[in-house]
Design a protein around this motif. Structure first.
Motif, mmCIF file in Angstrom:
data_model
loop_
_atom_site.group_PDB
_atom_site.id
_atom_site.type_symbol
_atom_site.label_atom_id
_atom_site.label_comp_id
_atom_site.label_asym_id
_atom_site.label_seq_id
_atom_site.Cartn_x
_atom_site.Cartn_y
_atom_site.Cartn_z
ATOM 1 N N HIS A 35 2.337 -5.716 -7.008
ATOM 2 C CA HIS A 35 3.729 -5.748 -6.384
ATOM 3 C C HIS A 35 3.923 -4.529 -5.517
ATOM 4 O O HIS A 35 3.538 -3.409 -6.474
ATOM 5 C CB HIS A 35 4.879 -6.095 -7.308
ATOM 6 C CG HIS A 35 6.155 -6.312 -6.603
ATOM 7 N ND1 HIS A 35 6.919 -5.469 -6.123
ATOM 8 C CD2 HIS A 35 6.577 -7.652 -6.101
ATOM 9 C CE1 HIS A 35 7.837 -6.078 -5.714
ATOM 10 N NE2 HIS A 35 7.719 -7.152 -5.562
ATOM 11 N N PRO A 36 4.496 -4.290 -4.589
ATOM 12 C CA PRO A 36 4.792 -2.878 -4.043
ATOM 13 C C PRO A 36 5.722 -1.982 -5.088
ATOM 14 O O PRO A 36 5.539 -0.693 -4.887
ATOM 15 C CB PRO A 36 5.811 -3.127 -2.829
ATOM 16 C CG PRO A 36 5.382 -4.812 -2.636
ATOM 17 C CD PRO A 36 5.005 -5.201 -3.739
ATOM 18 N N MET A 37 6.449 -2.621 -6.023
ATOM 19 C CA MET A 37 7.180 -1.731 -6.877
ATOM 20 C C MET A 37 6.321 -1.491 -8.213
ATOM 21 O O MET A 37 7.064 -1.053 -9.130
ATOM 22 C CB MET A 37 8.516 -2.458 -7.206
ATOM 23 C CG MET A 37 9.293 -2.544 -5.945
ATOM 24 S SD MET A 37 9.878 -0.792 -5.185
ATOM 25 C CE MET A 37 8.802 -0.848 -3.911
ATOM 26 N N ARG A 38 5.264 -1.790 -8.171
ATOM 27 C CA ARG A 38 4.273 -1.807 -9.593
ATOM 28 C C ARG A 38 4.394 -0.121 -10.170
ATOM 29 O O ARG A 38 4.350 -0.172 -11.364
ATOM 30 C CB ARG A 38 2.803 -2.042 -9.097
ATOM 31 C CG ARG A 38 2.001 -1.152 -8.208
ATOM 32 C CD ARG A 38 0.629 -1.611 -7.610
ATOM 33 N NE ARG A 38 0.182 -0.807 -6.844
ATOM 34 C CZ ARG A 38 0.716 -0.685 -5.822
ATOM 35 N NH1 ARG A 38 1.745 -1.286 -5.163
ATOM 36 N NH2 ARG A 38 -0.146 0.107 -4.981
ATOM 37 N N ASN A 39 4.647 0.788 -9.203
ATOM 38 C CA ASN A 39 4.333 2.123 -10.183
ATOM 39 C C ASN A 39 5.830 2.649 -9.764
ATOM 40 O O ASN A 39 6.037 3.812 -10.295
ATOM 41 C CB ASN A 39 3.468 2.937 -9.107
ATOM 42 C CG ASN A 39 2.063 2.575 -9.158
ATOM 43 O OD1 ASN A 39 1.590 2.147 -10.352
ATOM 44 N ND2 ASN A 39 1.207 2.480 -8.015
ATOM 45 N N LYS A 40 6.827 2.161 -9.096
ATOM 46 C CA LYS A 40 8.087 2.612 -8.784
ATOM 47 C C LYS A 40 9.209 2.168 -9.882
ATOM 48 O O LYS A 40 10.323 2.846 -10.131
ATOM 49 C CB LYS A 40 8.770 2.225 -7.337
ATOM 50 C CG LYS A 40 8.053 2.951 -6.403
ATOM 51 C CD LYS A 40 8.831 3.076 -5.241
ATOM 52 C CE LYS A 40 8.360 3.988 -4.184
ATOM 53 N NZ LYS A 40 8.810 3.813 -2.670
ATOM 54 N N MET A 41 9.030 0.873 -10.470
ATOM 55 C CA MET A 41 10.065 0.436 -11.482
ATOM 56 C C MET A 41 9.394 -0.123 -12.736
ATOM 57 O O MET A 41 8.129 -0.513 -12.654
ATOM 58 C CB MET A 41 10.663 -0.712 -10.956
ATOM 59 C CG MET A 41 11.874 0.079 -9.849
ATOM 60 S SD MET A 41 12.684 -1.374 -8.951
ATOM 61 C CE MET A 41 14.281 -1.563 -9.859
ATOM 62 N N LYS A 42 10.031 0.202 -13.647
ATOM 63 C CA LYS A 42 9.416 -0.478 -15.123
ATOM 64 C C LYS A 42 9.725 -1.957 -14.820
ATOM 65 O O LYS A 42 10.427 -2.318 -14.514
ATOM 66 C CB LYS A 42 10.311 0.201 -16.172
ATOM 67 C CG LYS A 42 10.095 1.396 -16.198
ATOM 68 C CD LYS A 42 9.961 1.942 -17.934
ATOM 69 C CE LYS A 42 9.316 3.335 -18.297
ATOM 70 N NZ LYS A 42 8.971 4.166 -17.181
ATOM 71 N N PRO A 43 8.531 -2.797 -15.619
ATOM 72 C CA PRO A 43 8.496 -4.142 -15.606
ATOM 73 C C PRO A 43 10.052 -4.769 -15.702
ATOM 74 O O PRO A 43 10.692 -5.648 -15.231
ATOM 75 C CB PRO A 43 7.627 -4.677 -16.398
ATOM 76 C CG PRO A 43 6.516 -3.651 -16.496
ATOM 77 C CD PRO A 43 7.498 -2.319 -16.179
ATOM 78 N N GLU A 44 10.665 -4.216 -17.141
ATOM 79 C CA GLU A 44 11.818 -4.748 -17.731
ATOM 80 C C GLU A 44 12.891 -4.513 -16.686
ATOM 81 O O GLU A 44 13.784 -5.163 -16.394
ATOM 82 C CB GLU A 44 12.200 -4.034 -19.071
ATOM 83 C CG GLU A 44 11.092 -3.877 -19.877
ATOM 84 C CD GLU A 44 10.391 -2.643 -19.863
ATOM 85 O OE1 GLU A 44 9.030 -3.068 -19.171
ATOM 86 O OE2 GLU A 44 10.764 -1.723 -19.641
ATOM 87 N N ARG B 188 0.715 -1.362 -0.130
ATOM 88 C CA ARG B 188 0.099 0.174 -0.016
ATOM 89 C C ARG B 188 0.803 1.353 -0.101
ATOM 90 O O ARG B 188 0.661 2.259 -0.669
ATOM 91 C CB ARG B 188 -0.884 -0.135 1.270
ATOM 92 C CG ARG B 188 -1.915 -1.069 1.202
ATOM 93 C CD ARG B 188 -2.994 -0.661 2.242
ATOM 94 N NE ARG B 188 -3.936 -1.663 1.974
ATOM 95 C CZ ARG B 188 -5.075 -1.974 3.248
ATOM 96 N NH1 ARG B 188 -4.880 -1.104 4.224
ATOM 97 N NH2 ARG B 188 -6.009 -2.589 3.028
ATOM 98 N N GLU B 189 2.084 1.123 0.498
ATOM 99 C CA GLU B 189 2.764 2.351 0.677
ATOM 100 C C GLU B 189 3.912 2.396 -0.047
ATOM 101 O O GLU B 189 4.920 3.058 0.102
ATOM 102 C CB GLU B 189 3.030 2.582 2.333
ATOM 103 C CG GLU B 189 1.998 2.616 3.254
ATOM 104 C CD GLU B 189 2.423 2.981 4.717
ATOM 105 O OE1 GLU B 189 3.356 3.223 5.091
ATOM 106 O OE2 GLU B 189 1.224 2.962 5.444
ATOM 107 N N GLU B 190 4.045 1.222 -1.016
ATOM 108 C CA GLU B 190 5.173 1.007 -1.838
ATOM 109 C C GLU B 190 6.426 1.221 -1.268
ATOM 110 O O GLU B 190 7.248 2.018 -1.697
ATOM 111 C CB GLU B 190 4.820 2.003 -3.120
ATOM 112 C CG GLU B 190 3.521 1.663 -3.782
ATOM 113 C CD GLU B 190 3.452 2.621 -4.999
ATOM 114 O OE1 GLU B 190 4.430 2.907 -5.728
ATOM 115 O OE2 GLU B 190 2.378 2.841 -5.315
ATOM 116 N N ILE B 191 6.616 0.631 0.021
ATOM 117 C CA ILE B 191 7.757 0.359 0.690
ATOM 118 C C ILE B 191 8.950 -0.359 0.038
ATOM 119 O O ILE B 191 8.569 -1.448 -0.207
ATOM 120 C CB ILE B 191 7.681 -0.050 2.164
ATOM 121 C CG1 ILE B 191 6.521 0.849 2.619
ATOM 122 C CG2 ILE B 191 8.873 0.091 3.023
ATOM 123 C CD1 ILE B 191 6.188 0.480 4.097
ATOM 124 N N THR B 192 10.224 0.113 -0.204
ATOM 125 C CA THR B 192 11.218 -0.626 -0.917
ATOM 126 C C THR B 192 11.723 -1.611 -0.004
ATOM 127 O O THR B 192 11.646 -1.695 1.180
ATOM 128 C CB THR B 192 12.356 0.187 -1.537
ATOM 129 O OG1 THR B 192 12.980 0.774 -0.310
ATOM 130 C CG2 THR B 192 12.019 1.319 -2.244
#
Ligand code: JFZ
Length: 416
Positions: free
Chosen positions: A141-150, A38-42
């Motif tokens: 995934h928490p990284m869904r908005n933070k990183m590109k899939p590739e 929810r908070e997109e924590i790394t």
């Protein structure tokens, strides 16, 4: 359609009531077990919880005692939730309790404590893993908005993760004796999701059956059929559940005491004891089980709000458990009056009438004329006077209500 074997549900449909336990690093954040997502924590920012996880007041024997006293007959604990943290000493990861300040296999202590109280053992195992180095990018995934899939997927190989799950499940089903339930969670097939292909569900279930043939497996592996049990979540079906062919299925609803599964400090949505008891009656009256959840604190004890509700169950179950164990849906020939539920024990032929509201001063029960041998308030065994009127009986209820003790026991004379 594959044949994935069948678990033994005979004890399960008798026992009816279990404890769900959600416990992991998320208890430290104290704001829902999905907080990392929810908070997109790394991973880097989440590491502090691993480094400091220290359940210095861990008291599994108290959890087990509270569960047994509440009338629960089995439990299901998160061996690993979506965050990927393992409560046991898995040899396939370093992300485990052993390497935190806890310094030991916490799962083993929980299993031993609950077995000692006579409860059956269930393991929840998350298919989702937001920490594993081979788990790929997807829509939750928490990284869904933070990183590109590739970018995220570089070097990751999901088939290695599927193997990891089989290895871990093998550990869980080999090193802890007989396990009664395996609760996989969960599949979300479709675009940017994961399902049976990704989890390699067929290989997984075959491995499970090989190790523990009788184990009950839930329906969240995205395989054809409905598993051994159907698992509606935070939702109570309003009648019995059936498969696509209309045949009844074994089902278990899971519910929370407060709303969140993991420990949540600031939640204001705690259910009352009355609601908790009514939830149990609702599930059984529709032929299902209830798996009621607790989320222990990160220090390892059950918070007072949870204890109060478990104590509420204990007081009620002490005198009412025979309207729950061995019971299920009542025969359709008995229509249920408003604000009431029936549970029915087909072996003893006892019909239990649960009144969710006090009716003053009679209650009319249709289709029971000539069929009721005796009627008593279950709580204290005191007789309920009744008279017949047409097809119905009128049961007198002019006493003062003793709290939640509003269950009548009616042994009925049904042709066998
Ligand atoms: C899952 C978990 O995400 C949650 O944290 C908790 O453990 C719960 C018991 O299970 O939540 C789900 C799983 C499946 C659905 C919805 C929520 N579903 O199929 O609709």
């Amino acid at each position: 359609m594959g044949n994935y074997g069948k678990g033994d549900t005979s004890w399960f449909t008798h026992d009816r009531f279990g404890m769900f336990i959600h416990w992991g690093l998320y208890a430290m954040l104290g704001r829902h077990e999905w907080v990392k997502q929810r908070e997109e924590i790394t991973d880097k920012d989440y590491q502090v919880y691993f480094d400091l996880f220290n359940p210095d007041l861990f008291e599994p024997k108290e959890w087990a005692k509270a569960a047994r006293e509440a009338g629960m007959k089995y439990f299901v604990i998160t061996t690993k939730h979506h965050e990927g943290f393992c409560l046991w000493d898995s040899k396939y990861t370093d992300y485990k309790a052993t390497n935190t300040p806890a310094g030991r296999d916490l799962l083993r202590e929980v299993v031993d404590a609950f077995r000692a109280e006579g409860l059956r053992v269930g393991f929840y195992y998350s298919l989702i893993d937001w920490h594993h180095p081979d788990f790929t990018w997807d829509r939750i995934h928490p990284m869904r908005n933070k990183m590109k899939p590739e970018e995220f997927n570089k070097g990751r190989k999901l088939s290695r993760y599927a193997k990891y799950m089989r290895d871990q499940v093998t550990e869980l089903l080999t090193n802890y004796g007989k396990i009664d339930i395996l609760w996989f969670d969960f599949s979300y097939p479709g675009e940017n999701g994961k399902g049976h292909d990704e989890w390699e569900s067929e290989k997984l279930i075959k491995q499970v059956r090989k190790l523990q043939p009788d184990i009950i497996v839930d329906n969240r592996l995205d395989l054809p059929g409905s598993g051994d049990i159907v698992t509606p979540e935070q939702y109570t079906p309003d009648k019995g559940m059936v498969d696509d062919k209309g045949n009844p299925v074994v089902w278990e609803g899971c519910q929370t005491l407060s709303g969140s599964w993991g420990y949540h400090r600031d939640e204001a949505t705690w259910k009352s004891v009355k609601m908790c008891i009514e939830m149990l009656v609702n599930h059984v009256s529709r032929g299902g089980n209830l798996l009621m959840n607790v989320g222990p604190t990160s220090r390892g004890y059950l918070d007072q709000r949870a204890k109060d509700r478990l104590a509420g169950y204990a007081a009620w179950m002490k005198v009412h458990s025979r309207s729950i164990y061995g019971c299920g849906q009542a025969p359709a020939e008995f229509p249920v009056p408003a604000d009431c539920r029936y549970t029915y024990n087909a072996t003893t032929k006892c019909l239990y009438l649960h009144l969710f509201a006090w009716p003053f001063k009679h209650i009319h029960l249709d289709n029971l004329a000539g069929k009721v041998k005796y009627a008593q308030l279950l709580a204290d065994g005191s007789e309920i006077k009744r008279r017949e009127a047409g097809t119905a009986i009128h049961a007198a209820l002019n006493s003062t209500s003793p709290g939640n003790a509003l269950t009548l026991e009616l042994p009925v004379l049904l042709p066998s």
